[in-house]
Design an enzyme around this catalytic site. Structure first.
Site, PDB file in Angstrom:
ATOM      1  N   LYS A   1      48.438  -4.540  -7.474  1.00  0.00           N
ATOM      2  CA  LYS A   1      47.409  -4.276  -6.304  1.00  0.00           C
ATOM      3  C   LYS A   1      48.190  -4.120  -4.997  1.00  0.00           C
ATOM      4  CE  LYS A   1      47.040  -9.131  -5.589  1.00  0.00           C
ATOM      5  NZ  LYS A   1      46.225 -10.237  -5.808  1.00  0.00           N
TER       6      LYS A   1
ATOM      7  N   TYR B   1      62.150  -6.453  26.143  1.00  0.00           N
ATOM      8  CA  TYR B   1      60.925  -6.791  27.047  1.00  0.00           C
ATOM      9  C   TYR B   1      60.934  -8.071  27.890  1.00  0.00           C
ATOM     10  CZ  TYR B   1      58.609  -2.367  25.409  1.00  0.00           C
ATOM     11  OH  TYR B   1      58.238  -0.881  24.848  1.00  0.00           O
TER      12      TYR B   1
HETATM   13  C1  PLP Z   1      46.996 -11.234  -6.681  1.00  0.00           C
HETATM   14  C2  PLP Z   1      46.540 -11.759  -7.928  1.00  0.00           C
HETATM   15  C3  PLP Z   1      47.631 -12.232  -8.827  1.00  0.00           C
HETATM   16  C4  PLP Z   1      48.934 -12.249  -8.778  1.00  0.00           C
HETATM   17  O1  PLP Z   1      49.337 -13.446  -7.929  1.00  0.00           O
HETATM   18  P1  PLP Z   1      50.896 -13.818  -7.674  1.00  0.00           P
HETATM   19  O2  PLP Z   1      50.919 -14.888  -7.000  1.00  0.00           O
HETATM   20  O3  PLP Z   1      51.449 -12.570  -6.888  1.00  0.00           O
HETATM   21  O4  PLP Z   1      51.297 -13.830  -9.049  1.00  0.00           O
HETATM   22  C5  PLP Z   1      46.869 -13.019  -9.989  1.00  0.00           C
HETATM   23  N1  PLP Z   1      45.553 -12.959 -10.086  1.00  0.00           N
HETATM   24  C6  PLP Z   1      44.685 -12.641  -9.370  1.00  0.00           C
HETATM   25  C7  PLP Z   1      43.148 -12.699  -9.400  1.00  0.00           C
HETATM   26  C8  PLP Z   1      45.137 -11.900  -8.003  1.00  0.00           C
HETATM   27  O5  PLP Z   1      44.227 -11.644  -7.217  1.00  0.00           O
END
Ligand code: PLP
Length: 359
Positions: free
Chosen positions: A35, A256
């Site tokens: 994702k 800045y």
């Molecule tokens: C993002 C996500 C993961 C992965 O989580 P990590 O901590 O990056 O391993 C697993 N399950 C769901 C539902 C997620 O949204």
């Protein structure tokens, strides 16, 4: 000339991390989580190198799933929040996507817009995090409704843990909550564990684990030392170059609003990287980059396109020298900690204008 900043994607480190994950969760299948454009690394960059060792891919959006299908992916693809609108169902059926079912409105929509093809469903259990999912008490009823009203091929159970810590009691509470109400839950494939649970809570692995952050080589806790011994390696190196050198004298300032005032003569390097590249502006005043393998401190405020560093201890530094902002020498977890956040956020916030380069 091309602006010298880039994010180098270390594909050997990526493959190494997935192997380590598979060794730890050796009884389970692995959803590699891609994702947020593979946590900022680029889904198309990452996918070819983990395809053979992943059993499936988990994404958030339909667009991400379709990118995978169009790049030849024929493994299961899980939409982590299912669909957001009934209009997506047609493409979900067309591309054989596995959906997460977390709410009654989704269930009703699935019943109303029936699939021609049997669909894979992950029922999301709210075991205590109180974000998405059905209460544990309702799960058996949801399964009954699906079985009687939906053209499905497989039902699996999924939950997500609130704790990302090493010594978590809450993970046990969440599991017990599931055990208490879904007495025959083990008849269904279960996917409960994220990265933290993969590493530190082996009794949560079950049939499928979901690995995100450790695949990319950062810590689920936000503290690198917590995973340093696991042989997991950072996948992304954010690097740039020194594009200007300034000599300043006692009493002069940098950047800045006179935020940094120098009480001595100093050599300052200006790096082509700023908050518009995704480098966090709110770091504390003990934050470092690496030049020629030597740590150099960031001085003054981060600008949109530039950062000033102290070269007092690196007298040989010159224009054109490479600078690592995070990677093997400077851990993204450390930069994140300095900015009061976690590696996840820095990876995902890396701006589009930074080219990703495969190594
Ligand atoms: C993002 C996500 C993961 C992965 O989580 P990590 O901590 O990056 O391993 C697993 N399950 C769901 C539902 C997620 O949204």
């Amino acid at each position: 000339m091309v602006r010298p900043i880039s994010a180098i994607i270390n594909t050997a480190a990526l493959k190494n991390n997935l192997k380590i994950i598979k060794n730890i969760a050796f009884k389970s299948k692995v959803w590699s989580v891609l994702k947020s454009d593979a946590y900022g690394h680029g889904i198309k960059n990452i996918y070819p190198f983990i395809n053979s060792n992943s059993d499936g891919f988990a994404v958030l959006t339909l667009d991400e799933a379709i990118i995978l299908r169009k790049n030849g992916c024929n493994k299961p693809i899980l939409l982590l929040e299912g669909f957001f609108d009934k209009k997506e169902l047609y493409l979900i059926y067309k591309y054989y996507l596995t959906i997460t079912l977390h709410s009654n409105w989704q269930l009703k929509t699935l019943i109303k817009y029936k699939s021609q093809y049997p669909i894979n469903i992950y029922i999301k259990i709210n075991s205590g995090m109180n974000r998405l999912g059905f209460p544990t008490k309702k799960i058996l009823k949801i399964i009954y409704i699906i079985k009687n009203n939906i053209n499905f091929s497989k039902i699996s159970l999924m939950t997500h843990f609130s704790d990302t810590t090493i010594n978590s009691n809450f993970i046990k509470k969440q599991i017990n909550n599931i055990k208490k109400h879904i007495n025959n839950y083990y008849n269904f494939p279960c996917s409960f564990a994220n990265s933290a649970a993969i590493l530190w809570h082996k009794d949560t692995h079950y049939d499928w684990v979901r690995t995100g952050i450790i695949l990319y080589g950062a810590s689920p806790t936000g503290i690198w030392e917590d995973i340093a011994k696991k042989k997991i390696k950072p996948v992304m190196t954010l690097k740039s170059k020194i594009i200007s050198i300034q000599k300043i004298y006692p009493g002069q300032i940098i950047g800045y609003n006179c935020k940094y005032y120098s009480n001595k003569k100093r050599k300052i390097g200006i790096i082509a990287c700023g908050y518009a590249d995704g480098y966090p502006r709110n770091i504390n005043n003990e934050t470092f980059v690496s030049v020629k393998g030597i740590k150099a401190k960031i001085l003054g405020d981060i600008s949109m396109d530039m950062i000033a560093i102290d070269l007092l201890n690196i007298p040989t530094a010159q224009i054109g020298n490479s600078v690592e902002l995070w990677g093997d020498n400077i851990k993204i977890d450390d930069v994140a900690k300095s900015a009061n956040t976690i590696g996840y956020e820095l990876m995902c916030s890396l701006s589009k204008r930074v080219p990703r380069i495969l190594k």
